[in-house]
Design a protein around this motif. Sequence first.
Motif, PDB file in Angstrom:
ATOM      1  N   SER A  88       0.817  -1.217   0.000  1.00 61.88           N
ATOM      2  CA  SER A  88       0.000   0.000   0.000  1.00 61.88           C
ATOM      3  C   SER A  88       0.843   1.257   0.000  1.00 61.88           C
ATOM      4  CB  SER A  88      -0.924   0.007   1.218  1.00 61.88           C
ATOM      5  OG  SER A  88      -0.153   0.089   2.407  1.00 61.88           O
ATOM      6  N   GLY A  89       2.157   1.110   0.049  1.00 57.23           N
ATOM      7  CA  GLY A  89       3.014   2.291   0.062  1.00 57.23           C
ATOM      8  C   GLY A  89       2.723   3.192   1.245  1.00 57.23           C
ATOM      9  N   GLY A  90       2.457   2.581   2.404  1.00 57.40           N
ATOM     10  CA  GLY A  90       2.149   3.382   3.589  1.00 57.40           C
ATOM     11  C   GLY A  90       0.836   4.138   3.462  1.00 57.40           C
ATOM     12  N   GLY A  91      -0.101   3.582   2.702  1.00 55.52           N
ATOM     13  CA  GLY A  91      -1.400   4.224   2.499  1.00 55.52           C
ATOM     14  C   GLY A  91      -1.430   5.163   1.303  1.00 55.52           C
ATOM     15  N   GLN A  92      -0.346   5.240   0.547  1.00 56.46           N
ATOM     16  CA  GLN A  92      -0.266   6.142  -0.596  1.00 56.46           C
ATOM     17  C   GLN A  92      -0.834   5.544  -1.887  1.00 56.46           C
ATOM     18  OE1 GLN A  92       0.862   9.416  -0.380  1.00 56.46           O
ATOM     19  NE2 GLN A  92       0.704   8.882   1.771  1.00 56.46           N
ATOM     20  N   LEU A  93      -0.947   4.213  -1.947  1.00 53.61           N
ATOM     21  CA  LEU A  93      -1.440   3.561  -3.154  1.00 53.61           C
ATOM     22  C   LEU A  93      -2.881   3.100  -2.982  1.00 53.61           C
ATOM     23  CD1 LEU A  93       1.587   1.268  -4.075  1.00 53.61           C
ATOM     24  CD2 LEU A  93       1.057   3.534  -4.948  1.00 53.61           C
ATOM     25  N   ALA A  94      -3.647   3.221  -4.048  1.00 59.81           N
ATOM     26  CA  ALA A  94      -5.002   2.681  -4.075  1.00 59.81           C
ATOM     27  C   ALA A  94      -4.867   1.181  -4.330  1.00 59.81           C
ATOM     28  CB  ALA A  94      -5.816   3.348  -5.175  1.00 59.81           C
ATOM     29  N   THR A  95      -5.357   0.363  -3.415  1.00 57.02           N
ATOM     30  CA  THR A  95      -5.145  -1.086  -3.492  1.00 57.02           C
ATOM     31  C   THR A  95      -6.389  -1.818  -3.981  1.00 57.02           C
ATOM     32  OG1 THR A  95      -5.772  -1.374  -1.183  1.00 57.02           O
ATOM     33  CG2 THR A  95      -3.443  -0.997  -1.634  1.00 57.02           C
ATOM     34  N   GLY A  96      -6.233  -3.121  -4.245  1.00 59.55           N
ATOM     35  CA  GLY A  96      -7.354  -3.977  -4.617  1.00 59.55           C
ATOM     36  C   GLY A  96      -7.901  -3.694  -5.998  1.00 59.55           C
ATOM     37  N   GLN A  97      -7.041  -3.401  -6.957  1.00 61.50           N
ATOM     38  CA  GLN A  97      -7.502  -3.039  -8.290  1.00 61.50           C
ATOM     39  C   GLN A  97      -6.825  -3.889  -9.360  1.00 61.50           C
ATOM     40  OE1 GLN A  97      -7.830   1.381  -8.934  1.00 61.50           O
ATOM     41  NE2 GLN A  97      -6.065   1.293  -7.569  1.00 61.50           N
ATOM     42  N   HIS A  98      -7.476  -3.987 -10.490  1.00 58.47           N
ATOM     43  CA  HIS A  98      -6.854  -4.508 -11.707  1.00 58.47           C
ATOM     44  C   HIS A  98      -7.004  -3.389 -12.726  1.00 58.47           C
ATOM     45  CE1 HIS A  98      -6.840  -6.426 -15.681  1.00 58.47           C
ATOM     46  NE2 HIS A  98      -5.880  -7.157 -15.133  1.00 58.47           N
ATOM     47  N   LEU A  99      -5.883  -2.817 -13.158  1.00 52.84           N
ATOM     48  CA  LEU A  99      -5.919  -1.681 -14.067  1.00 52.84           C
ATOM     49  C   LEU A  99      -5.315  -2.057 -15.410  1.00 52.84           C
ATOM     50  CD1 LEU A  99      -4.642   1.041 -11.572  1.00 52.84           C
ATOM     51  CD2 LEU A  99      -7.001   0.577 -12.218  1.00 52.84           C
ATOM     52  N   SER A 100      -5.829  -1.454 -16.451  1.00 50.74           N
ATOM     53  CA  SER A 100      -5.314  -1.652 -17.797  1.00 50.74           C
ATOM     54  C   SER A 100      -5.173  -0.280 -18.432  1.00 50.74           C
ATOM     55  CB  SER A 100      -6.291  -2.512 -18.600  1.00 50.74           C
ATOM     56  OG  SER A 100      -5.786  -2.752 -19.882  1.00 50.74           O
ATOM     57  N   PHE A 101      -4.080  -0.068 -19.176  1.00 49.23           N
ATOM     58  CA  PHE A 101      -3.808   1.232 -19.764  1.00 49.23           C
ATOM     59  C   PHE A 101      -3.611   1.096 -21.267  1.00 49.23           C
ATOM     60  CE2 PHE A 101      -2.500   1.357 -15.362  1.00 49.23           C
ATOM     61  CZ  PHE A 101      -3.178   2.487 -14.914  1.00 49.23           C
ATOM     62  N   ALA A 102      -3.539   2.227 -21.953  1.00 47.76           N
ATOM     63  CA  ALA A 102      -3.365   2.253 -23.409  1.00 47.76           C
ATOM     64  C   ALA A 102      -2.104   1.485 -23.807  1.00 47.76           C
ATOM     65  CB  ALA A 102      -3.288   3.692 -23.903  1.00 47.76           C
ATOM     66  N   VAL A 103      -2.078   1.000 -25.027  1.00 44.52           N
ATOM     67  CA  VAL A 103      -1.010   0.127 -25.518  1.00 44.52           C
ATOM     68  C   VAL A 103       0.378   0.737 -25.351  1.00 44.52           C
ATOM     69  CG1 VAL A 103      -0.082  -0.982 -27.575  1.00 44.52           C
ATOM     70  CG2 VAL A 103      -2.520  -1.064 -27.130  1.00 44.52           C
ATOM     71  N   ASP A 104       0.566   1.978 -25.690  1.00 48.23           N
ATOM     72  CA  ASP A 104       1.906   2.572 -25.667  1.00 48.23           C
ATOM     73  C   ASP A 104       2.183   3.409 -24.422  1.00 48.23           C
ATOM     74  OD1 ASP A 104       2.810   1.412 -28.024  1.00 48.23           O
ATOM     75  OD2 ASP A 104       1.839   2.933 -29.247  1.00 48.23           O
ATOM     76  N   THR A 105       1.515   3.118 -23.313  1.00 47.46           N
ATOM     77  CA  THR A 105       1.787   3.822 -22.063  1.00 47.46           C
ATOM     78  C   THR A 105       3.149   3.396 -21.534  1.00 47.46           C
ATOM     79  OG1 THR A 105      -0.567   3.860 -21.527  1.00 47.46           O
ATOM     80  CG2 THR A 105       0.962   4.230 -19.717  1.00 47.46           C
ATOM     81  N   PRO A 106       4.053   4.354 -21.301  1.00 46.66           N
ATOM     82  CA  PRO A 106       5.394   3.991 -20.820  1.00 46.66           C
ATOM     83  C   PRO A 106       5.359   3.397 -19.408  1.00 46.66           C
ATOM     84  CG  PRO A 106       5.356   6.257 -21.641  1.00 46.66           C
ATOM     85  CD  PRO A 106       3.941   5.782 -21.573  1.00 46.66           C
ATOM     86  N   LEU A 107       6.153   2.365 -19.181  1.00 39.89           N
ATOM     87  CA  LEU A 107       6.281   1.771 -17.859  1.00 39.89           C
ATOM     88  C   LEU A 107       6.812   2.797 -16.865  1.00 39.89           C
ATOM     89  CD1 LEU A 107       6.085  -0.708 -16.035  1.00 39.89           C
ATOM     90  CD2 LEU A 107       8.348  -1.393 -16.855  1.00 39.89           C
ATOM     91  N   ALA A 108       7.563   3.777 -17.371  1.00 38.21           N
ATOM     92  CA  ALA A 108       8.105   4.831 -16.514  1.00 38.21           C
ATOM     93  C   ALA A 108       6.995   5.650 -15.853  1.00 38.21           C
ATOM     94  CB  ALA A 108       9.029   5.741 -17.308  1.00 38.21           C
ATOM     95  N   ASN A 109       5.780   5.647 -16.402  1.00 40.55           N
ATOM     96  CA  ASN A 109       4.659   6.333 -15.752  1.00 40.55           C
ATOM     97  C   ASN A 109       4.323   5.669 -14.414  1.00 40.55           C
ATOM     98  OD1 ASN A 109       4.604   7.909 -18.018  1.00 40.55           O
ATOM     99  ND2 ASN A 109       2.542   7.369 -18.632  1.00 40.55           N
ATOM    100  N   LEU A 110       4.448   4.345 -14.349  1.00 45.12           N
ATOM    101  CA  LEU A 110       4.255   3.635 -13.088  1.00 45.12           C
ATOM    102  C   LEU A 110       5.362   3.994 -12.116  1.00 45.12           C
ATOM    103  CD1 LEU A 110       2.908   1.599 -11.203  1.00 45.12           C
ATOM    104  CD2 LEU A 110       4.187  -0.201 -12.396  1.00 45.12           C
TER     105      LEU A 110
END
Length: 75
Positions: free
Chosen positions: A26-48
């Motif tokens: 959870s990143g100390g409560g900083q991350l939204a948990t319990g999700q399955h997310l999908s992004f556009a095809v060319d979204t850079p991994l660096a965005n994560l």
Amino acid sequence: MILYGSGLRDGNSHSPHNLPILLGGSGGGQLATGQHLSFAVDTPLANLYAAMLQAFGTVRESFADSTGVLPGILA
């Protein structure tokens, strides 16, 4: 936070698209948990990575080839 994944979807064709990535914790409560997310095809991994840096409290305008922070990652 624990990041598990690969920079290649298919090692045979060396495809860097539609990567299987798992982000745990959870990143100390900083991350939204319990999700399955999908992004556009060319979204850079660096965005994560940029979102993870923000969760750690490190504010940066960009990271590597990021185009922004992935939506829905941060709480």
